[in-house]
Design an enzyme around this catalytic site. Structure first.
Site, PDB file in Angstrom:
ATOM      1  N   ASP A  17     -49.357  29.441 -31.402  1.00  0.00           N
ATOM      2  CA  ASP A  17     -50.597  29.696 -32.141  1.00  0.00           C
ATOM      3  C   ASP A  17     -50.369  29.615 -33.653  1.00  0.00           C
ATOM      4  O   ASP A  17     -49.281  29.919 -34.147  1.00  0.00           O
ATOM      5  CB  ASP A  17     -51.125  31.095 -31.749  1.00  0.00           C
ATOM      6  CG  ASP A  17     -52.582  31.290 -32.127  1.00  0.00           C
ATOM      7  OD1 ASP A  17     -53.278  30.282 -32.403  1.00  0.00           O
ATOM      8  OD2 ASP A  17     -53.034  32.451 -32.147  1.00  0.00           O
ATOM      9  N   ASN A  19     -51.559  26.809 -35.697  1.00  0.00           N
ATOM     10  CA  ASN A  19     -51.585  25.455 -36.276  1.00  0.00           C
ATOM     11  C   ASN A  19     -52.725  25.282 -37.280  1.00  0.00           C
ATOM     12  O   ASN A  19     -52.540  24.673 -38.341  1.00  0.00           O
ATOM     13  CB  ASN A  19     -51.796  24.407 -35.171  1.00  0.00           C
ATOM     14  CG  ASN A  19     -50.638  24.330 -34.202  1.00  0.00           C
ATOM     15  OD1 ASN A  19     -49.572  24.892 -34.455  1.00  0.00           O
ATOM     16  ND2 ASN A  19     -50.839  23.639 -33.094  1.00  0.00           N
ATOM     17  N   HIS A  34     -51.914  20.626 -35.937  1.00  0.00           N
ATOM     18  CA  HIS A  34     -51.562  20.353 -34.539  1.00  0.00           C
ATOM     19  C   HIS A  34     -50.449  19.312 -34.458  1.00  0.00           C
ATOM     20  O   HIS A  34     -49.569  19.391 -33.603  1.00  0.00           O
ATOM     21  CB  HIS A  34     -52.788  19.888 -33.748  1.00  0.00           C
ATOM     22  CG  HIS A  34     -53.863  20.935 -33.640  1.00  0.00           C
ATOM     23  ND1 HIS A  34     -53.588  22.238 -33.292  1.00  0.00           N
ATOM     24  CD2 HIS A  34     -55.204  20.885 -33.828  1.00  0.00           C
ATOM     25  CE1 HIS A  34     -54.720  22.940 -33.269  1.00  0.00           C
ATOM     26  NE2 HIS A  34     -55.707  22.141 -33.606  1.00  0.00           N
ATOM     27  N   LEU A 128     -33.717  20.804 -18.418  1.00  0.00           N
ATOM     28  CA  LEU A 128     -34.734  21.775 -18.813  1.00  0.00           C
ATOM     29  C   LEU A 128     -36.016  21.538 -18.012  1.00  0.00           C
ATOM     30  O   LEU A 128     -36.496  20.417 -17.903  1.00  0.00           O
ATOM     31  CB  LEU A 128     -35.032  21.636 -20.316  1.00  0.00           C
ATOM     32  CG  LEU A 128     -36.163  22.545 -20.837  1.00  0.00           C
ATOM     33  CD1 LEU A 128     -35.740  24.016 -20.822  1.00  0.00           C
ATOM     34  CD2 LEU A 128     -36.604  22.130 -22.229  1.00  0.00           C
ATOM     35  N   ARG A 191     -52.256  39.223 -28.581  1.00  0.00           N
ATOM     36  CA  ARG A 191     -53.078  39.175 -27.358  1.00  0.00           C
ATOM     37  C   ARG A 191     -52.588  38.036 -26.478  1.00  0.00           C
ATOM     38  O   ARG A 191     -51.847  37.154 -26.913  1.00  0.00           O
ATOM     39  CB  ARG A 191     -54.563  39.020 -27.694  1.00  0.00           C
ATOM     40  CG  ARG A 191     -54.897  37.818 -28.553  1.00  0.00           C
ATOM     41  CD  ARG A 191     -56.414  37.684 -28.764  1.00  0.00           C
ATOM     42  NE  ARG A 191     -56.694  36.659 -29.769  1.00  0.00           N
ATOM     43  CZ  ARG A 191     -56.892  36.914 -31.056  1.00  0.00           C
ATOM     44  NH1 ARG A 191     -56.860  38.155 -31.520  1.00  0.00           N
ATOM     45  NH2 ARG A 191     -57.127  35.929 -31.920  1.00  0.00           N
TER      46      ARG A 191
HETATM   47  C1  IPE Z   1     -54.304  30.426 -27.358  1.00  0.00           C
HETATM   48  O1  IPE Z   1     -54.592  30.348 -28.703  1.00  0.00           O
HETATM   49  C2  IPE Z   1     -54.295  29.064 -26.750  1.00  0.00           C
HETATM   50  C3  IPE Z   1     -53.196  28.188 -27.162  1.00  0.00           C
HETATM   51  C4  IPE Z   1     -52.211  28.507 -27.945  1.00  0.00           C
HETATM   52  C5  IPE Z   1     -53.248  26.855 -26.623  1.00  0.00           C
HETATM   53  P1  IPE Z   1     -56.094  30.502 -29.277  1.00  0.00           P
HETATM   54  O2  IPE Z   1     -55.991  30.334 -30.731  1.00  0.00           O
HETATM   55  O3  IPE Z   1     -56.989  29.601 -28.547  1.00  0.00           O
HETATM   56  O4  IPE Z   1     -56.439  32.002 -28.871  1.00  0.00           O
HETATM   57  P2  IPE Z   1     -57.504  32.995 -29.524  1.00  0.00           P
HETATM   58  O5  IPE Z   1     -58.809  32.295 -29.534  1.00  0.00           O
HETATM   59  O6  IPE Z   1     -57.030  33.304 -30.901  1.00  0.00           O
HETATM   60  O7  IPE Z   1     -57.466  34.207 -28.643  1.00  0.00           O
HETATM   61  C1  IPE Z   2     -52.834  26.807 -31.575  1.00  0.00           C
HETATM   62  O1  IPE Z   2     -53.204  26.815 -32.918  1.00  0.00           O
HETATM   63  C2  IPE Z   2     -53.073  25.461 -30.924  1.00  0.00           C
HETATM   64  C3  IPE Z   2     -54.232  25.447 -30.015  1.00  0.00           C
HETATM   65  C4  IPE Z   2     -54.928  26.469 -29.630  1.00  0.00           C
HETATM   66  C5  IPE Z   2     -54.645  24.133 -29.492  1.00  0.00           C
HETATM   67  P1  IPE Z   2     -54.693  27.148 -33.348  1.00  0.00           P
HETATM   68  O2  IPE Z   2     -55.449  25.870 -33.405  1.00  0.00           O
HETATM   69  O3  IPE Z   2     -55.284  28.186 -32.491  1.00  0.00           O
HETATM   70  O4  IPE Z   2     -54.460  27.698 -34.812  1.00  0.00           O
HETATM   71  P2  IPE Z   2     -55.199  28.924 -35.498  1.00  0.00           P
HETATM   72  O5  IPE Z   2     -55.046  30.098 -34.593  1.00  0.00           O
HETATM   73  O6  IPE Z   2     -56.626  28.527 -35.665  1.00  0.00           O
HETATM   74  O7  IPE Z   2     -54.491  29.114 -36.786  1.00  0.00           O
HETATM   75 MG    MG Z   3     -55.329  30.201 -32.571  1.00  0.00          MG
END
Ligand code: IPE
Ligand code: IPE
Ligand code: MG
Length: 239
Positions: A17, A19, A34, A128, A191
């Site tokens: 999480d 990105n 991403h 792996l 979470r």
């Molecule tokens: C969880 O991250 C899903 C992935 C890392 C692919 P999210 O960014 O979607 O989760 P929330 O919305 O903050 O709970």
């Molecule tokens: C996680 O990074 C990747 C995916 C859920 C696809 P996010 O895109 O959720 O990045 P933030 O949480 O918005 O920074």
């Molecule tokens: Mg996120």
């Protein structure tokens, strides 16, 4: 005194999480984050064997991530395609076994084809075990598993009275995988966001503030090494 064996995690799962925030902090579009994040997956996968990690599972796209803008979703889907294409050779060369978990029904047929191809090409490998959760949600997985289980009971293939935890687990997308010993989430959010609900019942959790594109193999190695110091009880009392 007997030496206490240093037991590292055999299966590490990661909620990658942060990105979007990483890109926004640089004044760039979220997709830039991403792309940077995708590069980290290879680096983390590379160090796993050295750390004794046999299974690595990464959360790439959740069943809830469709709620994002069409632009971001389309960008992610084409990134997944390009990523599979560019990583296939390297994964085969390393003897990795790749699996995808999640519901493929809603995914683009071209992407589903690439996923199946990579699974088939690596299915005999025992390096792996890399599992990518794509259009994955723990609740969705349980619903799909329940439907299949119910169908098997209705068709007389399964006796409902014999259903136990092992049976239930075998119907999940992760049917042939061990449960994760350690679940790491980056970006400071504490979470689960619908990741491996059943499988992580007794996993250790590590929440780190680092945003995923900044998550280095060194940070990963530190967390994996610290795991050995944890006392896992599984509900029992230490003798
Ligand atoms: C969880 O991250 C899903 C992935 C890392 C692919 P999210 O960014 O979607 O989760 P929330 O919305 O903050 O709970
Ligand atoms: C996680 O990074 C990747 C995916 C859920 C696809 P996010 O895109 O959720 O990045 P933030 O949480 O918005 O920074
Ligand atoms: Mg996120």
């Amino acid at each position: 005194m007997k030496d206490t064996p240093i037991t590292g995690p055999e299966h590490v799962a990661i909620i990658m999480d942060g990105n979007g925030r990483w890109a926004t902090a640089r004044g760039r579009p979220r997709l830039f984050g991403h792309q940077a994040g995708a590069k980290r997956v290879r680096q983390i996968a590379e160090v796993c064997p050295k750390l004794g990690v046999k299974y690595l599972t990464v959360f790439a796209f959740s069943t809830e991530n469709w709620k994002r803008t069409q632009d971001e979703v389309a960008g992610l889907m084409s990134l997944f395609k390009r990523y599979i294409q560019s990583e296939t050779r390297e994964l085969i060369a390393r003897g990795a076994r790749v699996r995808f978990i999640g519901d493929r029904v809603r995914l683009d047929p071209g992407l589903v084809e690439l996923m199946g191809q990579l699974e088939r090409l690596t299915e005999g490998n025992d390096g792996l075990h890399l599992t990518v959760a794509l259009n994955y949600g723990g609740r969705d997985e349980l619903v799909r598993a329940s439907k299949r289980l119910a169908r098997d009971v209705a068709a007389g293939r399964l006796d409902v009275d014999t259903v136990d935890e092992e049976t239930q687990a075998s119907y999940l997308d992760t049917g042939d995988l061990p449960d994760p010993d350690l679940v790491i989430r980056t970006s400071g959010e504490a979470r689960i966001s619908n990741f491996l609900l059943w499988q992580s019942a007794y996993s250790e959790y590590e929440f780190v503030d680092t945003l995923w594109p900044d998550f280095t193999p060194e940070i990963f190695a530190g967390i994996v090494r610290n795991f050995a110091a944890r006392e896992r009880r599984f509900g029992a009392v230490k003798a």
